[in-house]
Design a protein around this motif. Structure first.
Motif, PDB file in Angstrom:
ATOM      1  N   GLY A 134     -19.252  -1.638 -40.429  1.00  0.00           N
ATOM      2  CA  GLY A 134     -18.037  -2.370 -41.141  1.00  0.00           C
ATOM      3  C   GLY A 134     -18.005  -3.830 -40.506  1.00  0.00           C
ATOM      4  N   VAL A 135     -19.059  -4.153 -39.835  1.00  0.00           N
ATOM      5  CA  VAL A 135     -19.118  -5.588 -39.114  1.00  0.00           C
ATOM      6  C   VAL A 135     -19.644  -6.492 -40.157  1.00  0.00           C
ATOM      7  CG1 VAL A 135     -20.088  -7.184 -37.313  1.00  0.00           C
ATOM      8  CG2 VAL A 135     -19.672  -4.539 -36.939  1.00  0.00           C
ATOM      9  N   THR A 136     -20.312  -6.308 -41.103  1.00  0.00           N
ATOM     10  CA  THR A 136     -20.628  -7.205 -42.053  1.00  0.00           C
ATOM     11  C   THR A 136     -20.733  -6.477 -43.535  1.00  0.00           C
ATOM     12  OG1 THR A 136     -22.967  -6.809 -41.674  1.00  0.00           O
ATOM     13  CG2 THR A 136     -22.171  -8.679 -40.571  1.00  0.00           C
ATOM     14  N   LYS A 137     -20.971  -7.144 -44.613  1.00  0.00           N
ATOM     15  CA  LYS A 137     -21.096  -6.892 -45.784  1.00  0.00           C
ATOM     16  C   LYS A 137     -22.305  -7.425 -46.444  1.00  0.00           C
ATOM     17  CE  LYS A 137     -16.534  -5.713 -46.918  1.00  0.00           C
ATOM     18  NZ  LYS A 137     -15.267  -5.755 -47.953  1.00  0.00           N
ATOM     19  N   ILE A 138     -23.647  -7.452 -45.935  1.00  0.00           N
ATOM     20  CA  ILE A 138     -24.888  -8.106 -46.347  1.00  0.00           C
ATOM     21  C   ILE A 138     -25.341  -7.088 -47.354  1.00  0.00           C
ATOM     22  CG2 ILE A 138     -27.374  -8.418 -45.430  1.00  0.00           C
ATOM     23  CD1 ILE A 138     -26.026  -8.660 -42.561  1.00  0.00           C
ATOM     24  N   LYS A 139     -26.083  -7.778 -48.414  1.00  0.00           N
ATOM     25  CA  LYS A 139     -26.573  -7.206 -49.521  1.00  0.00           C
ATOM     26  C   LYS A 139     -27.988  -7.143 -49.125  1.00  0.00           C
ATOM     27  CE  LYS A 139     -23.518  -9.251 -53.122  1.00  0.00           C
ATOM     28  NZ  LYS A 139     -23.526  -9.885 -54.231  1.00  0.00           N
TER      29      LYS A 139
END
Length: 239
Positions: A208-213
């Protein structure tokens, strides 16, 4: 049978998902902690893979070029759309978890990595399935845990895993006829490193740290293959 390892891998993912559905009543606090544990493990695995590069400039260029290509074709959204289509077909409620999230996350974890490539190559070239058997056990356990948090969509990841590894194993039965061993070794090393960076990003997303695609970075694997081949060809020419 050169596809045996791939088939076992797919079956253990399915079994892991089924067991995960049976254990879906695990307390939320425990699920959260376990998911953090998996996230951290995936992050460390990605770092280990990334550090194996013999020329990290190749990794950087591959990821940048891959990101441009992936964003242009919007691969992440297309992959998610497959999951949403499956979700509609199954009529899954939001309480059961997002099929698209489970499908995409599990597919990226299971497909990206050295074990998938090396294991499939071993199956095709030498008929040795030990690497894929080991990967199958890891994937099955991971699928179990992912299913308790992300839902039944994880089960659909078995399809691209089998297609991907099966294609490599089939190709590998003829690979030694036209690809030099030195080139293949270099390719595996740099693909492992590039894939490691993607695995690292997946771990951050799971935590849940990032939302990298991450799916938009996948073309970087193809770019890596092209760069390694060009370098190999140039070195062969000057020597």
């Amino acid at each position: 049978m050169f596809l045996l390892g791939t088939i076992v891998n797919g079956l253990l993912i399915v079994i892991g998902v089924l067991l995960g559905k049976l254990l879906h009543r695990i307390p939320e606090g425990m699920k959260t902690t376990v998911m953090y544990g998996i996230s951290l493990s995936v992050i460390v695995l990605g770092l280990q893979m990334g550090f194996k590069s013999e020329n990290f400039l190749i990794v950087i260029i591959s990821l940048v070029a891959g990101a441009v290509i992936g964003e242009y074709f919007n691969l992440d959204d297309k992959l998610n759309s497959v999951g949403h289509w499956l979700e509609k077909k199954m009529g899954t409620s939001s309480g059961e978890g997002s099929i698209s999230q489970g499908f995409v996350t599990a597919t990226l974890i299971f497909v990206i990595g050295a074990m998938a490539i090396i294991g499939a190559l071993d199956s095709g070239i030498r008929g040795d399935h030990d690497v894929l058997y080991t990967k199958a056990i890891i994937d099955g356990f991971t699928a179990l845990i992912l299913t308790t948090t992300l839902g039944v969509g994880v089960i659909f990841s078995a399809i691209p895993v089998m297609l991907y590894q099966g294609a490599i194993a089939t190709f590998a039965t003829q690979i030694d006829r036209f690809i030099p061993t030195e080139l293949m070794d270099s390719f595996i090393v740099e693909v492992t490193a590039s894939g490691g960076v993607m695995i690292f990003a997946i771990g951050l997303n799971l935590a849940g740290v990032t939302k990298i695609k991450v799916a938009n970075l996948l073309p970087g694997i193809l770019v890596t293959a092209i760069i390694v081949s060009v370098i190999y060809g140039y070195q062969s020419f000057i020597n």
